[in-house]
Design a protein around this motif. Structure first.
Motif, PDB file in Angstrom:
ATOM      1  N   THR A  22       8.276  17.042 -21.586  1.00 35.05           N
ATOM      2  CA  THR A  22       9.221  16.342 -20.728  1.00 35.05           C
ATOM      3  C   THR A  22      10.405  17.255 -20.414  1.00 35.05           C
ATOM      4  N   ARG A  26      15.024  12.812 -20.961  1.00 40.95           N
ATOM      5  CA  ARG A  26      13.756  12.127 -21.197  1.00 40.95           C
ATOM      6  C   ARG A  26      13.864  10.614 -21.159  1.00 40.95           C
ATOM      7  N   ASP A  29      12.212   8.658 -18.391  1.00 44.21           N
ATOM      8  CA  ASP A  29      10.750   8.557 -18.359  1.00 44.21           C
ATOM      9  C   ASP A  29      10.323   7.350 -19.188  1.00 44.21           C
ATOM     10  N   ARG A  67       4.184  16.253 -18.531  1.00 48.52           N
ATOM     11  CA  ARG A  67       4.433  14.934 -17.968  1.00 48.52           C
ATOM     12  C   ARG A  67       5.718  14.937 -17.127  1.00 48.52           C
ATOM     13  N   SER A  68       6.842  14.667 -17.712  1.00 47.64           N
ATOM     14  CA  SER A  68       8.057  14.480 -16.910  1.00 47.64           C
ATOM     15  C   SER A  68       8.942  15.723 -16.924  1.00 47.64           C
ATOM     16  N   TRP A  70      10.768  17.109 -14.732  1.00 40.19           N
ATOM     17  CA  TRP A  70      11.298  16.876 -13.391  1.00 40.19           C
ATOM     18  C   TRP A  70      12.487  17.748 -13.028  1.00 40.19           C
ATOM     19  N   HIS A 270       4.436  10.395 -11.963  1.00 39.38           N
ATOM     20  CA  HIS A 270       4.480   9.097 -12.645  1.00 39.38           C
ATOM     21  C   HIS A 270       3.085   8.503 -12.519  1.00 39.38           C
TER      22      HIS A 270
END
Length: 292
Positions: A22, A26, A29, A67-68, A70, A270
Motif C-alpha cells: 500500500t 493506508r 484503502d 494494491r493501493s 496510489w 480498487h
C-alpha cells in the motif's frame, strides 16, 4: 492387549506470508481489512506495508501483492524500479513487467493495434503541436500516467482542451484526448473484475466527470455484465502474456451501443470487493492457487 488409539488430525496447510503493498495514507484503502481477513481464511498471513518502506524485507514474504500504491505517479520510475527489485526476491503480483507497461496508458495504443476497440484517442507527446484532428463536441483530456482521474478534465471548447494538453506536455507526460461519451451519464462505466484469470463480478461506476459531480472513485453498484462486455474483457486479457492475480477491465458503450475499452487496470485498482459476497474469497483463493 488392545493397541491404544492415537488422536489423528488432518495436517494443516502451512501458513504463507504475503505482503499487502500500500502507501503511506493506508487508512483510505477500505479493502485492507477485508483482504487480510480473506487471506487468513486461506492460510495466508497478510501484512500491509508501504511500497517505499526502506525497512521492509520483501524477501521475508512468499509473495507481495500490489494494491493501493496510489502515490506512485510523480515517482513512477522509482516505483517500477522497486517492482523489478522486489520481483527478484519474492513473487510479485501483478508481475513487474506488467506493472511497468500498465502504469503508462499508452498501452491502449498497443491494444488498439491488436484489434481491441478502445475509446477513440488522440495522443500528444511532449513537443507535439496540440492540433486536434477530430471535431468532438466535448472532450476529455488526461495524462498517460495518473491514478484516480488525476489531472483529467472535461472541455466543451478547443481552447480549453488545448490549454489542458499543453499543461500535461509541460509536465513531461503524454496527453490523451478523447470524446466525452454522453451515454456514460446514464449508463456509467462497467468495471469487470477478474481474479486468477477467472471472472468474479462487475460493478457500475458513475461518470467521473459528470456535470453534477456525482462521480466517485470507489463507488460501484453491483451489475450483471452483458455477454458482449464479457467477450471484450476476455479478449483484452488474452493480449496480456503473463499470469495475473487481478485485473479490472473498465468499459463504456459507444453511441451505437458497442462496448469500448476505456482502461485496463492491472496495477492498483480498487476491486469493489463489497459488491459481491464471494469476491473476497475468490480473490484469496486465486492467490492461494497461484502460490500452490
Amino acid at each position: 492387549m488392545p493397541v491404544p488409539l492415537r488422536h489423528c488430525s488432518r495436517p494443516r496447510r502451512p501458513s504463507m506470508r504475503v505482503a499487502y503493498v500500500t502507501f503511506e495514507d493506508r487508512e483510505v484503502d477500505t479493502e485492507i481489512p477485508v483482504v487480510l481477513g480473506a487471506w487468513a481464511a486461506e492460510g495466508l498471513d497478510g501484512e500491509a506495508l508501504r511500497w517505499d518502506d526502506a525497512e521492509a524485507d520483501w524477501s521475508a514474504f512468499d509473495a507481495a501483492v500490489i494494491r493501493s500504491t496510489w502515490d506512485y505517479v510523480p515517482r513512477r520510475a522509482e516505483f517500477t524500479a522497486w517492482a523489478r527489485r522486489t520481483s527478484q526476491v519474492t513473487r510479485l503480483f501483478n508481475p513487474a513487467g506488467v506493472i511497468e507497461r500498465n502504469t503508462d496508458k499508452t498501452y491502449l495504443r498497443d491494444l488498439a493495434a491488436a484489434g481491441i476497440p478502445i475509446v477513440p484517442t488522440e495522443w500528444f507527446g511532449p513537443g507535439d503541436e496540440p492540433v486536434l484532428a477530430n471535431d468532438w463536441a466535448e472532450t476529455v483530456v488526461k495524462p498517460n500516467v495518473s491514478v484516480g482521474a488525476q489531472d483529467t478534465s472535461r472541455h466543451d471548447s478547443r481552447e480549453g482542451a488545448t490549454a489542458a494538453i499543453r499543461a500535461i506536455q509541460e509536465s513531461g507526460r503524454t496527453a490523451m484526448v478523447q470524446p466525452y461519451l454522453d451515454m456514460v451519464e446514464a449508463e456509467g462505466e462497467t468495471s469487470l473484475l477478474f481474479f486468477g484469470g477467472r471472472y468474479s463480478h462487475a460493478v457500475r461506476r458513475p461518470a467521473m466527470l459528470a456535470r453534477d459531480g456525482s462521480g466517485a472513485l470507489a463507488t460501484g453498484d453491483p451489475r450483471e455484465a452483458a455477454a458482449d462486455q464479457l467477450e471484450l474483457a476476455r479478449a483484452v486479457l488474452a493480449e496480456i502474456g503473463e499470469p495475473l492475480l487481478y485485473a479490472r477491465v473498465d468499459l463504456v458503450r459507444s453511441a451505437s451501443g458497442d462496448p469500448l475499452l476505456i482502461e485496463l487496470e492491472l496495477t492498483e485498482p480498487h476491486l469493489f470487493l463489497a459488491a459481491h459476497e464471494k469476491a473476497p474469497a475468490r480473490f484469496a483463493g486465486a492467490l492461494r492457487d497461484l502460490l500452490a
